[in-house]
Design a protein around this motif. Sequence first.
Motif, PDB file in Angstrom:
ATOM      1  N   ARG A  51      14.815 -14.721  15.470  1.00 51.10           N
ATOM      2  CA  ARG A  51      16.095 -15.284  15.902  1.00 51.10           C
ATOM      3  C   ARG A  51      16.089 -16.805  15.817  1.00 51.10           C
ATOM      4  O   ARG A  51      17.052 -17.420  15.357  1.00 51.10           O
ATOM      5  CB  ARG A  51      16.425 -14.841  17.336  1.00 51.10           C
ATOM      6  CG  ARG A  51      16.909 -13.408  17.452  1.00 51.10           C
ATOM      7  CD  ARG A  51      17.517 -13.178  18.811  1.00 51.10           C
ATOM      8  NE  ARG A  51      16.565 -13.406  19.887  1.00 51.10           N
ATOM      9  CZ  ARG A  51      15.766 -12.483  20.385  1.00 51.10           C
ATOM     10  NH1 ARG A  51      15.793 -11.244  19.901  1.00 51.10           N
ATOM     11  NH2 ARG A  51      14.934 -12.768  21.376  1.00 51.10           N
ATOM     12  N   ARG A  52      14.987 -17.421  16.267  1.00 51.68           N
ATOM     13  CA  ARG A  52      14.922 -18.880  16.240  1.00 51.68           C
ATOM     14  C   ARG A  52      14.936 -19.403  14.809  1.00 51.68           C
ATOM     15  O   ARG A  52      15.603 -20.383  14.499  1.00 51.68           O
ATOM     16  CB  ARG A  52      13.674 -19.377  16.970  1.00 51.68           C
ATOM     17  CG  ARG A  52      13.786 -19.351  18.488  1.00 51.68           C
ATOM     18  CD  ARG A  52      12.678 -20.171  19.128  1.00 51.68           C
ATOM     19  NE  ARG A  52      11.366 -19.661  18.785  1.00 51.68           N
ATOM     20  CZ  ARG A  52      10.766 -18.660  19.427  1.00 51.68           C
ATOM     21  NH1 ARG A  52      11.382 -18.060  20.423  1.00 51.68           N
ATOM     22  NH2 ARG A  52       9.562 -18.254  19.077  1.00 51.68           N
TER      23      ARG A  52
ATOM     24  N   ASP B 199      18.420 -19.058  13.540  1.00 52.66           N
ATOM     25  CA  ASP B 199      19.312 -20.006  14.215  1.00 52.66           C
ATOM     26  C   ASP B 199      19.211 -21.388  13.586  1.00 52.66           C
ATOM     27  O   ASP B 199      20.215 -22.069  13.374  1.00 52.66           O
ATOM     28  CB  ASP B 199      18.974 -20.092  15.704  1.00 52.66           C
ATOM     29  CG  ASP B 199      19.509 -18.910  16.500  1.00 52.66           C
ATOM     30  OD1 ASP B 199      20.316 -18.140  15.937  1.00 52.66           O
ATOM     31  OD2 ASP B 199      19.103 -18.755  17.666  1.00 52.66           O
TER      32      ASP B 199
ATOM     33  N   SER C 231      21.766 -20.327  21.338  1.00 53.11           N
ATOM     34  CA  SER C 231      20.546 -19.862  20.673  1.00 53.11           C
ATOM     35  C   SER C 231      19.373 -19.690  21.621  1.00 53.11           C
ATOM     36  O   SER C 231      18.274 -19.366  21.193  1.00 53.11           O
ATOM     37  CB  SER C 231      20.165 -20.846  19.555  1.00 53.11           C
ATOM     38  OG  SER C 231      19.936 -22.143  20.084  1.00 53.11           O
TER      39      SER C 231
ATOM     40  N   ARG D  93      23.927 -16.415  24.329  1.00 47.65           N
ATOM     41  CA  ARG D  93      23.883 -15.137  23.623  1.00 47.65           C
ATOM     42  C   ARG D  93      23.970 -13.987  24.609  1.00 47.65           C
ATOM     43  O   ARG D  93      23.444 -14.059  25.714  1.00 47.65           O
ATOM     44  CB  ARG D  93      22.566 -14.988  22.850  1.00 47.65           C
ATOM     45  CG  ARG D  93      22.407 -15.854  21.651  1.00 47.65           C
ATOM     46  CD  ARG D  93      21.303 -15.338  20.723  1.00 47.65           C
ATOM     47  NE  ARG D  93      20.314 -14.520  21.363  1.00 47.65           N
ATOM     48  CZ  ARG D  93      19.081 -14.922  21.705  1.00 47.65           C
ATOM     49  NH1 ARG D  93      18.715 -16.167  21.486  1.00 47.65           N
ATOM     50  NH2 ARG D  93      18.235 -14.098  22.262  1.00 47.65           N
TER      51      ARG D  93
ATOM     52  N   HIS E 104      13.835 -22.122  24.996  1.00 47.41           N
ATOM     53  CA  HIS E 104      13.574 -21.475  23.732  1.00 47.41           C
ATOM     54  C   HIS E 104      12.085 -21.192  23.655  1.00 47.41           C
ATOM     55  O   HIS E 104      11.271 -22.033  23.988  1.00 47.41           O
ATOM     56  CB  HIS E 104      13.974 -22.376  22.556  1.00 47.41           C
ATOM     57  CG  HIS E 104      15.441 -22.682  22.551  1.00 47.41           C
ATOM     58  ND1 HIS E 104      16.265 -22.277  21.535  1.00 47.41           N
ATOM     59  CD2 HIS E 104      16.215 -23.330  23.442  1.00 47.41           C
ATOM     60  CE1 HIS E 104      17.494 -22.688  21.790  1.00 47.41           C
ATOM     61  NE2 HIS E 104      17.484 -23.341  22.939  1.00 47.41           N
TER      62      HIS E 104
END
Length: 256
Positions: free
Chosen positions: A150-151, A154, A212, A231, A254
């Motif tokens: 995902r990171r 993103d 994110s 999210r 994160h």
Amino acid sequence: MQSLPLFHRVAGQKIVVLGEGEAAAAKRRLIERAGGICVGEPEAHHARLAFIAIDDAREGEAAAIRMRCRGLLVNVTDRTALCEFTVPSILDRDPVLVAVGTGGASAGLAKMLRLRLERLLPPGLGRLAQALGMAREAIRARYPQGADRRRALDIALGEGGALDPLTEHGAGVVDDWLVSDADTMREGRYAIALRSADPDDLTLREARLLGSADYVVHAPGVPAAILNRARADAVRVPVAESDTTGDGVIVAIHGP
């Protein structure tokens, strides 16, 4: 939200369309464009959705009741109170679809927003989406952990990123990104000091961080409207006011 936005797969499915004139014809074109099969009331028992475009208000309401009694979800043109779903203005960059809805308040407003967005989104956006879909397994192989994946996406899809969706890309851009040495694993903790309860007061950077984040640690008083900018699958961690970095502060984290 006053409505739950969903995309229905209707290819090969029968959908009832009642009425004549341009409004009914527009609904038939839309259904056929999505692969659906337009039918009349006699075949309603085989359908899931019904579009009613009948000018006479009483006839339209009576048709809506009949369709609803047969278990169909109903949309009645220009009669929001009778609708169980509304039809958005659609921006098509197949397979990317952007649907702009106003809950039936103003079809004109939805259309003008869609036209403005048309100018922002490059024609090749659909090709980028297809390339990402075809590279799904390769992306999983490079980033086996869901959070890492995902990171990486993103950052690549963010403003100025290697796969920025508002930039026109050539063929092979996703493959090039996968083999690049670009820094795709940024992580850290970011404190966001709220200036008001209005999410529109967030800066663009703050909105991106929230959008994110894997975890969102927040004080009890942080408004739901702010938290909704994170999210849907981000972990929310409510903590005591004394454990945050100040009054009304939200922290986006994160990484693990």
